[in-house]
Design a protein around this motif. Structure first.
Motif: not given
Length: 114
Positions: A44-47, A52-60
């Motif tokens: 997720a961090l690489s691509w 925008r507006g959503k978190p890049i790292v979302s754990l669920p």
């Protein structure tokens, strides 16, 4: 002890040792969880997403992949590490000639004398 049927009294006579197999399962599960979370977070961090507006790292959603890899790695490491601690019998030789169908056998090898 090799018996043609289960004898529960043998457990009281023979010394009980705690198996080390559970450590293989624990290491595999921990490795699978870390690998699953690292894989999804780094991907997720690489691509990052274009909108925008959503978190890049979302754990669920990442937990699903981490859970699947936890089970996969635990099983793989557990099966791979099972034979040495359990001391499974060799398939190449029969410990008793003719098998064990109607006899009780106590098999003592040279390296296992106490």
């Amino acid at each position: 002890m090799i018996t043609p049927f289960g004898v529960p009294e043998v457990e009281e006579i023979l010394p009980a040792k705690r198996s080390k197999v559970r450590y293989f399962a624990l290491v595999g599960a921990a490795g699978g969880t870390v690998t699953g979370l690292a894989f999804t977070i780094l991907t997720a961090l690489s691509w990052p997403p274009r909108h925008r507006g959503k978190p890049i790292v979302s754990l669920p959603p990442f937990i699903i992949i981490a859970f699947a890899l936890t089970i996969l790695f635990r099983r793989a490491v557990h099966v791979r590490g099972l034979p040495p601690p359990v001391r499974l019998p060799s398939l190449r030789r029969d410990p008793v000639e003719g098998g064990v169908r109607d006899a009780f056998v106590i098999l003592i090898e040279d390296g296992e004398r106490r």
